[in-house]
Design a protein around this motif. Structure first.
Motif, mmCIF file in Angstrom:
data_model
loop_
_atom_site.group_PDB
_atom_site.id
_atom_site.type_symbol
_atom_site.label_atom_id
_atom_site.label_comp_id
_atom_site.label_asym_id
_atom_site.label_seq_id
_atom_site.Cartn_x
_atom_site.Cartn_y
_atom_site.Cartn_z
ATOM 1 N N LEU A 17 40.129 27.118 27.799
ATOM 2 C CA LEU A 17 38.698 27.267 28.082
ATOM 3 C C LEU A 17 38.151 26.164 28.973
ATOM 4 C CD1 LEU A 17 37.238 28.424 24.620
ATOM 5 C CD2 LEU A 17 37.934 29.838 26.575
ATOM 6 N N ILE A 28 43.254 26.425 22.736
ATOM 7 C CA ILE A 28 41.924 26.962 23.055
ATOM 8 C C ILE A 28 41.165 26.007 23.973
ATOM 9 C CG2 ILE A 28 39.696 27.648 22.107
ATOM 10 C CD1 ILE A 28 41.186 28.495 19.558
ATOM 11 N N PHE A 44 33.754 31.766 19.193
ATOM 12 C CA PHE A 44 34.116 33.162 18.964
ATOM 13 C C PHE A 44 33.348 33.683 17.755
ATOM 14 C CE2 PHE A 44 37.804 31.254 21.048
ATOM 15 C CZ PHE A 44 38.051 32.150 22.079
ATOM 16 N N LYS A 46 37.742 32.633 30.768
ATOM 17 C CA LYS A 46 36.628 33.154 29.993
ATOM 18 C C LYS A 46 37.126 33.473 28.589
ATOM 19 C CE LYS A 46 34.153 35.194 33.908
ATOM 20 N NZ LYS A 46 33.606 36.454 34.491
ATOM 21 N N LYS A 47 36.226 33.475 27.634
ATOM 22 C CA LYS A 47 36.619 33.774 26.259
ATOM 23 C C LYS A 47 37.262 35.152 26.154
ATOM 24 C CE LYS A 47 32.900 33.332 23.917
ATOM 25 N NZ LYS A 47 32.051 33.422 22.704
#
Length: 393
Positions: free
Chosen positions: A303, A299, A272, A309-310
């Protein structure tokens, strides 16, 4: 007035008739103190009081001696005994009283009718039960050492207005137990000043109530400290009068600067950008109160296992605050079973299943499949079964 030089007493008698009357009195007093024998404190302290504190409250000798030395004028345990009896009549156990005395030893020597009784009756009138009162006094006995009229009454009235009408006074007890604001100098002025500042920022009504319950110390810190915290939140992109400002202030007030930086760095490790990290924080200020271990697990799972998707985490970062075992992983397992058994014509989306309430999820993905309900329920509660088996072993 300049201090008199002690050497003058040894060279010639002071001529008091030449000095102002106040100076003459000071000279006589100083001369008397120099000629009086020095009082040497008793190294053994007050043995009667020490023995009483050890036998009654199970204090160590060091603790008991420390208290008795502070009250060397006490010649017998009569007063502490009467105070203890009075507190026991109100429902405090010896454990409660011991904790209270450790916090404020002076209450053992307070006047019951003039000092203790009025304050304790005041707390009872607020709606505190015997158990509530015992809990409050044992954890914050300093409340019994401050002025009832000048500090307790005005400050508690202010807090009651913020908290609203609470018949059992539980919220008020929690606030009092967590913050010793009433022993500060001019607490009423500090409270009113900080409340006015927060309201000027748009933190009002239920938001002010929430903040008082969760972080009461914000209401009694120096206003400069409070302003600094708000400025820091504004620098992070939050706006005055926005509904998220109070949540950001709460988070920033809970964490050290280093902790916040470390958690933002953790998000960056997963790819990120700095702007994306700050956007996630602005959308969900509570995200940074989540432990680093949980953030890593969440996370990584979303993911790499779920294949989100982010952008999903950037726009809905609050899903990282869900319980991983009880909700996220458990529901993922159920959907995997449903897919493998082809129980639905179209595979359900994991995000859709994740945001359902507990009852909605059970109804939509377990109860409706009567023949498979038991298998699905066992899959859903597998983590509970595993923990039970570990305890049994």
């Amino acid at each position: 007035m300049k201090a008199l030089k002690p050497l003058m007493f040894f060279h010639s008698p002071p001529k008091f008739q030449c000095l102002p009357s106040n100076t003459a009195k000071l000279s006589i007093s100083l001369f008397s103190s120099l000629s009086s024998p020095m009082k040497i404190p008793n190294p053994n302290g007050n043995s009667h009081l020490t023995d009483y504190l050890i036998s009654t409250f199970k204090f160590t000798k060091t603790q008991a001696s420390s208290i008795s030395n502070r009250f060397s004028w006490v010649t017998s345990p009569e007063k502490p005994q009467s105070v203890r009896s009075f507190l026991r009549e109100l429902g405090l156990s010896d454990t409660h009283i011991r904790s209270a005395v450790r916090g404020s030893p002076q209450i053992l020597f307070s006047n019951i009718d003039k000092t203790l009784r009025p304050k304790l009756e005041f707390f009872q009138q607020l709606g505190l039960s015997s158990s509530d009162l015992a809990s409050l006094i044992s954890k914050n006995s300093t409340l019994l050492t401050v002025s009832l009229e000048r500090k307790l009454v005005p400050c508690i009235e202010i807090l009651k207005k913020i908290l609203g009408n609470d018949e059992n006074a539980k919220d008020l007890i929690r606030v009092l137990c967590r913050c010793n604001w009433v022993v500060r100098k001019d607490p009423e002025s500090r409270l009113l000043g900080n409340i006015a500042f927060m309201e000027s920022c748009g933190i009002v009504g239920s938001q002010l109530t929430m903040l008082l319950k969760r972080q009461p110390w914000l209401f009694i810190v120096q206003e400069s400290v409070l302003r600094s915290l708000v400025s820091r939140v504004l620098e992070m992109g939050f706006l005055l009068n926005s509904r998220m400002l109070v949540h950001a202030l709460y988070t920033v007030s809970c964490l050290r600067s280093g902790t916040i930086s470390r958690k933002l760095d953790l998000l960056c490790i997963f790819g990120f950008s700095e702007d994306e990290c700050m956007e996630m924080f602005r959308r969900t200020p509570g995200l940074l109160r989540t432990s680093e271990e949980k953030l890593k697990l969440g996370i990584d799972f979303f993911l790499n296992t779920v294949k989100f998707k982010k952008s999903v985490l950037i726009h809905t970062p609050w899903i990282l605050m869900f319980s991983m075992e009880n909700r996220v992983i458990a529901r993922y397992r159920v959907l995997e079973v449903i897919k493998s058994k082809r129980l639905l014509k179209r595979d359900p989306t994991f995000y859709g299943a994740l945001v359902l309430t507990e009852d909605e999820f059970l109804d939509k993905f377990i109860s409706r499949f009567r023949d498979e309900a038991e298998v699905l329920l066992v899959t859903y509660k597998a983590h509970l079964l595993d923990s039970t088996q570990e305890e049994d072993s």
